[in-house]
Design an enzyme around this catalytic site. Sequence first.
Site, PDB file in Angstrom:
ATOM      1  N   HIS A 262      -4.017  -3.109  10.854  1.00 26.15           N
ATOM      2  CA  HIS A 262      -3.741  -1.826  10.373  1.00 26.15           C
ATOM      3  C   HIS A 262      -3.725  -0.510  12.064  1.00 26.15           C
ATOM      4  O   HIS A 262      -2.513   0.577  11.495  1.00 26.15           O
ATOM      5  CB  HIS A 262      -5.498  -1.511  10.239  1.00 26.15           C
ATOM      6  CG  HIS A 262      -5.935   0.183   9.699  1.00 26.15           C
ATOM      7  ND1 HIS A 262      -5.684   0.085   7.718  1.00 26.15           N
ATOM      8  CD2 HIS A 262      -5.987   1.452  10.054  1.00 26.15           C
ATOM      9  CE1 HIS A 262      -5.917   1.701   7.734  1.00 26.15           C
ATOM     10  NE2 HIS A 262      -5.692   2.408   9.611  1.00 26.15           N
ATOM     11  N   GLU A 263      -4.205  -0.701  12.760  1.00 33.62           N
ATOM     12  CA  GLU A 263      -3.799   0.275  14.009  1.00 33.62           C
ATOM     13  C   GLU A 263      -2.611  -0.177  14.781  1.00 33.62           C
ATOM     14  O   GLU A 263      -2.527   0.498  14.869  1.00 33.62           O
ATOM     15  CB  GLU A 263      -4.975   0.083  14.991  1.00 33.62           C
ATOM     16  CG  GLU A 263      -6.602   0.427  14.348  1.00 33.62           C
ATOM     17  CD  GLU A 263      -6.328   1.409  13.763  1.00 33.62           C
ATOM     18  OE1 GLU A 263      -5.620   2.135  14.406  1.00 33.62           O
ATOM     19  OE2 GLU A 263      -7.353   2.039  13.033  1.00 33.62           O
ATOM     20  N   HIS A 266      -0.747   2.147  12.612  1.00 37.57           N
ATOM     21  CA  HIS A 266      -0.291   3.961  13.157  1.00 37.57           C
ATOM     22  C   HIS A 266       0.576   3.848  14.898  1.00 37.57           C
ATOM     23  O   HIS A 266       1.254   4.577  15.170  1.00 37.57           O
ATOM     24  CB  HIS A 266      -1.540   3.796  14.109  1.00 37.57           C
ATOM     25  CG  HIS A 266      -2.814   3.908  12.106  1.00 37.57           C
ATOM     26  ND1 HIS A 266      -2.032   5.473  11.707  1.00 37.57           N
ATOM     27  CD2 HIS A 266      -3.584   3.703  12.247  1.00 37.57           C
ATOM     28  CE1 HIS A 266      -2.919   5.553  10.510  1.00 37.57           C
ATOM     29  NE2 HIS A 266      -4.380   4.850  10.989  1.00 37.57           N
ATOM     30  N   GLU A 292      -0.896   7.132   8.014  1.00 35.69           N
ATOM     31  CA  GLU A 292      -1.992   6.014   6.756  1.00 35.69           C
ATOM     32  C   GLU A 292      -0.677   5.183   6.027  1.00 35.69           C
ATOM     33  O   GLU A 292      -1.339   3.631   6.247  1.00 35.69           O
ATOM     34  CB  GLU A 292      -3.063   6.532   5.990  1.00 35.69           C
ATOM     35  CG  GLU A 292      -4.088   5.941   6.278  1.00 35.69           C
ATOM     36  CD  GLU A 292      -4.837   4.792   6.953  1.00 35.69           C
ATOM     37  OE1 GLU A 292      -5.548   3.495   6.730  1.00 35.69           O
ATOM     38  OE2 GLU A 292      -4.385   5.491   8.042  1.00 35.69           O
TER      39      GLU A 292
END
Length: 498
Positions: A262-263, A266, A292
């Site tokens: 997930h990160e 980003h 996101e």
Amino acid sequence: MSDALAELKTRLEQIQSLGAISSLLVWDQRTIMPPAGAANRGAHLALLQELGHEALIDPAVGRLIDELRPLEDSLDPDSDDASLIRLARREYDKAVRVPSELAGEMARAASDSAAIWLEAKMTSNFELFLPALERAIELRRRYIACFDPTDEPYDILLDDFEPETKSADVTRIFAEIKAELIPLIAELREREVDDSFLTGDFPIEPQIALGEEIVDLFGHRPGSWRIDPTEHPFASGTGIDDIRVTTHYYADSLESLFSTMHEYGHGLYQHQIRRDISHLPIGSSSSLGIHESQSRLWENLVGRGMPFWRFFYPRLQSIFPGQLGGVELDTFYAGINKVQPSLIRIRADEVTYGMHVILRFELEQDIVNGRVELSDLPRIWNERMFDYLGVEVPDDAHGVLQDVHWSAGLIGYFSTYLLGTVMSVQLWEKMLEDVPDLEDQIEHGEFGALRDWLGENVHASGRKYPPQETLRRAVGSTIDAKPYLAYLKRKYGVAVVA
């Protein structure tokens, strides 16, 4: 005219640098800073916020923006310079309404409350956190009062995170999603799916090595990334060559792998912004919703997809043979995609995740509009968690205190998580059209085409365009919940009605 543009760029670059320094201090605070340093860190962040705010609202900046109006009108609206002037005017017009002292107060309060929130969460003590929350809300209401009165005060806060988006827009989209998710969750929660193998003995050191391996596999320029542990995962950094991913390790599960993916999404966004604009305001993300969409795409569309695990599952089994050696790939895939209402948003499955966000969005509107007493939040939170997901909240740490955002005064943020999730599916489906063998490439551990498509269609333009224009240019339409809902039903074997 060229001199005025050069001066404006110089001033904006300096403001951008102050923001980067602030980000570095926040990263330090949430990873390696000694807890006793919180008071000093609050003073540092407040000073940087005030300096950046004063630099932005300097009357000279306003004069430069006005002077450059004829140039902006003569330029291609899609050019970097026209976009920069347009964005600078928007940011100046908003910032000039807000006193620098208030901007500094908000930064200091956010820093001071970080340590309070962490202790409150660790001890599951909402009463300890309540004064800091009251302070954060009071400051946000003072911030709202700086702007012209509006029928929905929450719009002012939402605009800081998702520009040109109104609460009514989000409410409409979320109502459509909520109507579909509630019966979908009710159907899927009754399915028997074995995920017992995902809980057990997963030593942290191998998890750390695997997280680094996955980030390297997904791809980045050498020497520009690092991964660190934190209580609430986030991605940060000071520029396109300084990407700092954080995650949270659990010795009894593999959740860190998915939070790292997930990160990574980003971080890749910031990493792939064009170098020649990365020092300017247009060299940042279009919005938190678009941001996101990147993290949810890598976490869910890639990281919870079968093509990735056909490639990477043997590697995972080799690291944890005791837990996974006898677990077939299909069983593992079903386990990591099990739909089961749970307490923690960041650990929620794809289907129930949306209800966590909707709950927070609704609560934030109630808070801003004074429809709830802050002291009643634990009770209201617990009631809605039961109404929406059918789960009993055992304590505040697993309920109202689980997210860091309110401690930092980030009111208006939460809706971007679900907006981004919706947009991630739109982006994924467009990628599959443009790169038909994308899933085959992923199955062979090749992610270059995926990175390149995102870089060209989303990342490179940075903040040149508002979020919905960024999405329209990438996929041909603005946000639409229908592809997202259809994706969930296809993935989980539920009939899709055209």
